[in-house]
Design a protein around this motif. Structure first.
Motif, mmCIF file in Angstrom:
data_model
loop_
_atom_site.group_PDB
_atom_site.id
_atom_site.type_symbol
_atom_site.label_atom_id
_atom_site.label_comp_id
_atom_site.label_asym_id
_atom_site.label_seq_id
_atom_site.Cartn_x
_atom_site.Cartn_y
_atom_site.Cartn_z
ATOM 1 N N VAL A 47 0.728 -1.217 0.013
ATOM 2 C CA VAL A 47 -0.083 0.060 -0.050
ATOM 3 C C VAL A 47 1.065 1.211 0.053
ATOM 4 O O VAL A 47 1.835 1.343 0.761
ATOM 5 C CB VAL A 47 -0.996 0.025 1.011
ATOM 6 C CG1 VAL A 47 -1.652 1.252 1.133
ATOM 7 C CG2 VAL A 47 -1.882 -1.256 1.170
ATOM 8 N N PHE A 48 0.801 2.111 -0.718
ATOM 9 C CA PHE A 48 1.577 3.418 -1.057
ATOM 10 C C PHE A 48 0.692 4.453 -1.187
ATOM 11 O O PHE A 48 -0.216 4.592 -1.771
ATOM 12 C CB PHE A 48 2.792 3.341 -1.944
ATOM 13 C CG PHE A 48 2.536 3.373 -3.191
ATOM 14 C CD1 PHE A 48 2.129 4.430 -3.997
ATOM 15 C CD2 PHE A 48 2.486 2.039 -4.078
ATOM 16 C CE1 PHE A 48 2.241 4.421 -5.400
ATOM 17 C CE2 PHE A 48 2.126 1.902 -5.475
ATOM 18 C CZ PHE A 48 2.029 3.198 -6.053
ATOM 19 N N ARG A 49 1.247 5.572 -0.394
ATOM 20 C CA ARG A 49 0.635 6.946 -0.871
ATOM 21 C C ARG A 49 1.571 7.668 -1.532
ATOM 22 O O ARG A 49 2.996 7.720 -1.302
ATOM 23 C CB ARG A 49 0.592 7.442 0.623
ATOM 24 C CG ARG A 49 -0.172 9.152 0.502
ATOM 25 C CD ARG A 49 -0.501 9.626 1.765
ATOM 26 N NE ARG A 49 -1.036 11.120 1.381
ATOM 27 C CZ ARG A 49 -1.622 11.808 2.407
ATOM 28 N NH1 ARG A 49 -1.862 11.169 3.555
ATOM 29 N NH2 ARG A 49 -1.927 13.039 2.077
ATOM 30 N N VAL A 50 1.225 8.636 -2.456
ATOM 31 C CA VAL A 50 1.822 9.339 -3.577
ATOM 32 C C VAL A 50 1.693 10.785 -2.915
ATOM 33 O O VAL A 50 0.453 11.403 -2.714
ATOM 34 C CB VAL A 50 1.386 9.294 -4.946
ATOM 35 C CG1 VAL A 50 2.326 10.315 -5.869
ATOM 36 C CG2 VAL A 50 1.542 7.938 -5.441
ATOM 37 N N TYR A 51 2.900 11.428 -2.594
ATOM 38 C CA TYR A 51 2.739 12.880 -2.292
ATOM 39 C C TYR A 51 3.020 14.042 -3.189
ATOM 40 O O TYR A 51 2.993 15.212 -2.920
ATOM 41 C CB TYR A 51 3.964 13.018 -1.163
ATOM 42 C CG TYR A 51 3.505 12.156 0.148
ATOM 43 C CD1 TYR A 51 2.865 12.646 1.028
ATOM 44 C CD2 TYR A 51 4.034 10.688 0.080
ATOM 45 C CE1 TYR A 51 2.517 11.507 2.296
ATOM 46 C CE2 TYR A 51 3.434 9.798 1.047
ATOM 47 C CZ TYR A 51 2.830 10.222 2.150
ATOM 48 O OH TYR A 51 2.622 9.386 2.999
ATOM 49 N N ARG A 52 3.822 13.753 -4.385
ATOM 50 C CA ARG A 52 3.945 14.643 -5.525
ATOM 51 C C ARG A 52 3.817 13.898 -6.826
ATOM 52 O O ARG A 52 4.157 12.757 -6.774
ATOM 53 C CB ARG A 52 5.103 15.571 -5.381
ATOM 54 C CG ARG A 52 6.396 14.694 -5.207
ATOM 55 C CD ARG A 52 7.601 15.295 -4.524
ATOM 56 N NE ARG A 52 7.361 15.995 -3.267
ATOM 57 C CZ ARG A 52 7.326 15.446 -2.156
ATOM 58 N NH1 ARG A 52 7.578 14.290 -2.203
ATOM 59 N NH2 ARG A 52 7.186 16.080 -1.047
ATOM 60 N N GLY A 53 3.646 14.614 -7.735
ATOM 61 C CA GLY A 53 3.782 14.117 -9.114
ATOM 62 C C GLY A 53 4.950 13.427 -9.364
ATOM 63 O O GLY A 53 6.131 13.811 -8.725
ATOM 64 N N THR A 54 4.942 12.165 -10.202
ATOM 65 C CA THR A 54 6.067 11.226 -10.200
ATOM 66 C C THR A 54 6.632 11.465 -11.786
ATOM 67 O O THR A 54 5.510 11.092 -12.613
ATOM 68 C CB THR A 54 5.935 9.669 -10.011
ATOM 69 O OG1 THR A 54 5.078 9.173 -10.703
ATOM 70 C CG2 THR A 54 5.581 9.752 -8.352
ATOM 71 N N PRO A 55 7.739 11.810 -12.152
ATOM 72 C CA PRO A 55 8.076 11.964 -13.586
ATOM 73 C C PRO A 55 8.160 10.548 -14.176
ATOM 74 O O PRO A 55 8.116 9.486 -13.559
ATOM 75 C CB PRO A 55 9.578 12.727 -13.461
ATOM 76 C CG PRO A 55 9.815 12.720 -11.995
ATOM 77 C CD PRO A 55 8.838 12.283 -11.178
ATOM 78 N N ALA A 56 8.372 10.749 -15.530
ATOM 79 C CA ALA A 56 8.547 9.504 -16.203
ATOM 80 C C ALA A 56 9.544 8.531 -15.677
ATOM 81 O O ALA A 56 10.743 8.779 -15.497
ATOM 82 C CB ALA A 56 8.815 9.721 -17.813
ATOM 83 N N HIS A 57 9.265 7.159 -15.406
ATOM 84 C CA HIS A 57 10.033 6.199 -15.102
ATOM 85 C C HIS A 57 9.615 4.972 -15.414
ATOM 86 O O HIS A 57 8.535 4.804 -16.236
ATOM 87 C CB HIS A 57 10.341 6.389 -13.596
ATOM 88 C CG HIS A 57 9.091 5.892 -12.668
ATOM 89 N ND1 HIS A 57 7.952 6.900 -12.770
ATOM 90 C CD2 HIS A 57 8.551 4.791 -12.214
ATOM 91 C CE1 HIS A 57 6.986 6.526 -11.932
ATOM 92 N NE2 HIS A 57 7.475 5.213 -11.504
ATOM 93 N N TYR A 58 10.444 3.868 -15.097
ATOM 94 C CA TYR A 58 9.917 2.300 -15.573
ATOM 95 C C TYR A 58 10.568 1.546 -14.461
ATOM 96 O O TYR A 58 11.345 1.985 -13.660
ATOM 97 C CB TYR A 58 10.282 1.886 -16.826
ATOM 98 C CG TYR A 58 11.702 2.000 -17.266
ATOM 99 C CD1 TYR A 58 12.397 0.487 -17.101
ATOM 100 C CD2 TYR A 58 12.335 3.020 -17.579
ATOM 101 C CE1 TYR A 58 13.926 0.844 -17.467
ATOM 102 C CE2 TYR A 58 13.943 2.776 -18.014
ATOM 103 C CZ TYR A 58 14.377 1.926 -17.949
ATOM 104 O OH TYR A 58 15.784 1.845 -18.246
ATOM 105 N N HIS A 59 10.182 0.367 -14.351
ATOM 106 C CA HIS A 59 10.695 -0.530 -13.400
ATOM 107 C C HIS A 59 11.266 -1.880 -14.404
ATOM 108 O O HIS A 59 10.508 -2.400 -15.249
ATOM 109 C CB HIS A 59 9.614 -1.157 -12.563
ATOM 110 C CG HIS A 59 8.890 -0.161 -11.877
ATOM 111 N ND1 HIS A 59 9.440 0.724 -10.732
ATOM 112 C CD2 HIS A 59 7.718 0.360 -12.020
ATOM 113 C CE1 HIS A 59 8.610 1.537 -10.431
ATOM 114 N NE2 HIS A 59 7.469 1.403 -11.300
ATOM 115 N N GLU A 60 12.483 -2.458 -14.104
ATOM 116 C CA GLU A 60 13.095 -3.258 -14.955
ATOM 117 C C GLU A 60 12.674 -4.617 -14.710
ATOM 118 O O GLU A 60 12.876 -5.524 -15.375
ATOM 119 C CB GLU A 60 14.677 -3.188 -14.641
ATOM 120 C CG GLU A 60 15.389 -1.825 -15.433
ATOM 121 C CD GLU A 60 16.930 -1.746 -15.061
ATOM 122 O OE1 GLU A 60 17.115 -2.284 -14.024
ATOM 123 O OE2 GLU A 60 17.470 -1.184 -16.061
ATOM 124 N N GLY A 61 12.493 -4.956 -13.325
ATOM 125 C CA GLY A 61 12.014 -6.362 -13.013
ATOM 126 C C GLY A 61 10.700 -6.899 -12.876
ATOM 127 O O GLY A 61 10.466 -7.976 -12.502
#
Length: 151
Positions: A47-61
């Motif tokens: 469970v996670f909370r976002v506190y600000r906009g997140t820029p472009a990213h990805y996850h490798e795994g």
């Protein structure tokens, strides 16, 4: 254990998702704060909370499934032209390596239930522009421990 770390997730259990979400802090210096529910090689759930906009990213795994528990914002997957609003009850899904971003928080708190398959290591985040983010600025559990100051 640091304040932002979760205890070792159990082998099985029942989880009060609303209570876990409500226990996340009101503010954070990182983009998000999370709590692991499960953390197995085959999959992890948080469970996670976002506190600000997140820029472009990805996850490798891992592939990622994000179920919106609360809040509203905008999200794009694969292409910034795909940006659309999301809200409670929606599920966002993308495969490993797929670039995505959450540019705008419209209504807070923005909280997700995330299932990552296989398990997502906390440091598995690659920002397209490294100046916009790093694992230690992305997630509280990756941030350096606060300097306790002089003894």
């Amino acid at each position: 254990m640091r304040e932002t770390e979760s205890p070792t997730p159990p082998a099985s259990g029942r989880f009060d998702i609303r209570a876990i979400a409500a226990a996340l802090p009101e503010r954070a210096t990182t983009m998000l704060v999370d709590t692991y529910l499960t953390d197995r090689p085959a999959a992890s759930a948080r469970v996670f909370r976002v506190y600000r906009g997140t820029p472009a990213h990805y996850h490798e795994g891992c592939d990622e499934y994000l179920y919106v528990l609360s809040g509203r914002g905008t999200f794009w997957i694969g292409d910034p032209a795909d940006e659309a609003e999301f809200g409670p009850g929606q599920l966002l899904f993308f495969e490993r390596g797929t670039v995505h971003a959450l540019p705008t928080l419209i209504e807070e708190p923005v909280v997700f239930l995330s299932v990552d398959t296989p398990r997502r290591a906390p440091t598995d985040v690659v920002f397209l522009d490294p100046a916009q983010g790093s694992p230690d600025r992305f997630m509280a559990r990756n941030a350096p421990a606060a300097d306790p100051g002089p003894a």
